[in-house]
Design a protein around this motif. Structure first.
Motif, PDB file in Angstrom:
ATOM      1  N   LEU A   1     -14.092 -22.565 -10.870  1.00 33.13           N
ATOM      2  CA  LEU A   1     -15.378 -23.104 -11.312  1.00 33.13           C
ATOM      3  C   LEU A   1     -15.168 -24.270 -12.267  1.00 33.13           C
ATOM      4  N   ALA A   2     -14.216 -24.147 -13.183  1.00 34.39           N
ATOM      5  CA  ALA A   2     -13.933 -25.245 -14.103  1.00 34.39           C
ATOM      6  C   ALA A   2     -13.473 -26.487 -13.346  1.00 34.39           C
TER       7      ALA A   2
ATOM      8  N   ILE B   1     -11.260 -23.130 -21.111  1.00 34.70           N
ATOM      9  CA  ILE B   1     -10.763 -22.566 -22.362  1.00 34.70           C
ATOM     10  C   ILE B   1     -10.581 -21.076 -22.122  1.00 34.70           C
ATOM     11  N   ARG B   2      -9.365 -20.589 -22.346  1.00 36.57           N
ATOM     12  CA  ARG B   2      -9.066 -19.201 -21.991  1.00 36.57           C
ATOM     13  C   ARG B   2      -8.754 -18.376 -23.230  1.00 36.57           C
ATOM     14  N   LEU B   3      -9.406 -17.242 -23.333  1.00 35.88           N
ATOM     15  CA  LEU B   3      -9.094 -16.251 -24.363  1.00 35.88           C
ATOM     16  C   LEU B   3      -8.578 -15.013 -23.652  1.00 35.88           C
ATOM     17  N   GLN B   4      -7.281 -14.763 -23.768  1.00 34.58           N
ATOM     18  CA  GLN B   4      -6.679 -13.580 -23.166  1.00 34.58           C
ATOM     19  C   GLN B   4      -6.818 -12.417 -24.137  1.00 34.58           C
ATOM     20  N   CYS B   5      -7.497 -11.369 -23.730  1.00 35.79           N
ATOM     21  CA  CYS B   5      -7.747 -10.235 -24.623  1.00 35.79           C
ATOM     22  C   CYS B   5      -6.591  -9.238 -24.566  1.00 35.79           C
TER      23      CYS B   5
ATOM     24  N   VAL C   1     -15.848 -24.321 -19.446  1.00 36.14           N
ATOM     25  CA  VAL C   1     -15.852 -22.945 -18.948  1.00 36.14           C
ATOM     26  C   VAL C   1     -14.977 -22.130 -19.900  1.00 36.14           C
ATOM     27  N   LEU C   2     -15.562 -21.121 -20.531  1.00 36.09           N
ATOM     28  CA  LEU C   2     -14.818 -20.233 -21.411  1.00 36.09           C
ATOM     29  C   LEU C   2     -14.529 -18.942 -20.659  1.00 36.09           C
ATOM     30  N   LEU C   3     -13.260 -18.669 -20.447  1.00 35.77           N
ATOM     31  CA  LEU C   3     -12.827 -17.446 -19.773  1.00 35.77           C
ATOM     32  C   LEU C   3     -12.378 -16.430 -20.821  1.00 35.77           C
TER      33      LEU C   3
ATOM     34  N   ARG D   1     -24.883 -24.732 -23.784  1.00 37.11           N
ATOM     35  CA  ARG D   1     -24.174 -23.460 -23.687  1.00 37.11           C
ATOM     36  C   ARG D   1     -22.907 -23.591 -22.852  1.00 37.11           C
ATOM     37  N   PRO D   2     -21.790 -23.102 -23.357  1.00 37.94           N
ATOM     38  CA  PRO D   2     -20.598 -23.039 -22.509  1.00 37.94           C
ATOM     39  C   PRO D   2     -20.863 -22.126 -21.309  1.00 37.94           C
TER      40      PRO D   2
END
Length: 296
Positions: A64-65, A73-77, A138-140, A177-178
């Motif tokens: 999608l990005a 932008i990726r935030l791995q939890c 796109v924030l993942l 909004r992201p």
């Protein structure tokens, strides 16, 4: 320090347009996933994608990005993830340096001098809120179920209002909004409050014909007979009681490995030689090996 907020403008004319644009990037989606992505964009709502590991949840956000030509932008939890790693934190080294320089000048700094934007370090969520560009990013937020329960509460303001409150500075709200995509493998239940703030879509393993089409594109060196027999094999494997059912990533790796051996059809020896690409635990390897006589 608030900034004006707003909904994301639809970048696609509809779900069919999303499916077509992602198809051009060799990411094939079904009607349900295309519709979920379109609604997330047009309504400006976060999208929670759930499904078994390997069905393409993370890849959906990446594709999608690319289709939007905007940063991912990726935030791995993970367990123990903190606000300082996900939202923002203060640059304590710079603060200490500022204090020492002030002392050398016989000046005195108070908290208001130390907790300013000069000392603020953006982490993925604040970075998404403060992004400037022709398209929102796109924030993942990947594998949210791996984070602690308490971490979800830190996301509520952001997911609901596209904003972050920093006590020392005020509230930052995104100009636009992201596009937020959360993924979960359902290793634990998520809070109802988080689910309420998101649209929801379950991604299942792709149908056999879509698997065949994905393999044609991702492993162009494999012949049609190998692709179809491997697709059927993986489909039957998933009916077993496995620790980790093979997803598309494993299927692509497996067909790539078989193709590199020059295989044009499935034979027992080649399956055994390449089993490490689809069996990710010793128990799974033993289950699949024991069933090889009826699978090949």
């Amino acid at each position: 320090m608030a900034e004006s907020g707003g909904l994301t403008s639809p970048a696609f004319t509809g779900a069919d347009d999303i499916r077509r644009r992602l198809d051009e990037l060799d990411y094939l989606v079904d009607d349900g996933t295309a519709a979920a992505l379109f609604f997330a964009l047009s309504l400006g709502r976060p999208l929670l994608l759930e499904g078994e590991p390997g069905v393409g949840k993370t890849t959906a956000a990446k594709a999608l990005a690319r289709a939007l030509a905007t940063p991912l932008i990726r935030l791995q939890c993970y367990e123990g993830l903190t606000a300082g790693e996900a939202l923002y934190e203060w640059n304590y080294q710079r603060q200490m340096l500022a204090i020492r320089l002030a002392e050398a000048r016989h000046d005195r700094l108070n908290d208001a001098d130390l907790f300013t934007e000069d000392f603020l370090q953006e982490r993925p969520i604040l970075q998404a809120v403060r992004h400037r560009g022709p398209q929102p990013p796109v924030l993942l937020i990947d594998e949210i179920d791996r984070a602690d329960d308490e971490f979800e509460a830190l996301l509520f303001e952001f997911l609901g209002e596209a904003s972050i409150t920093i006590p020392e500075l005020g509230t930052f709200t995104a100009e636009r909004r992201p596009v937020v995509v959360l993924t979960s493998n359902r290793s634990r239940d998520l809070h109802d409050a988080l689910r309420r703030r998101c649209l929801y879509h379950w991604i299942d393993f792709p149908a056999p014909e879509r698997v065949v089409e994905i393999l044609r594109r991702t492993v162009p060196g494999a012949n049609e007979a190998l692709i179809r027999s491997a697709t059927d094999f993986v489909g039957r494997i998933r009916r077993f009681d496995l620790d980790k059912a093979p997803g598309m990533a494993e299927t692509i790796d497996w067909v790539s490995a078989l193709s590199s051996l020059g295989a044009t059809e499935l034979v027992r020896e080649d399956v055994l030689r390449t089993l490490s690409t689809v069996a990710k635990t010793l128990d799974d390897r033993e289950v699949i090996t024991a069933a090889l006589d009826q699978l090949t």
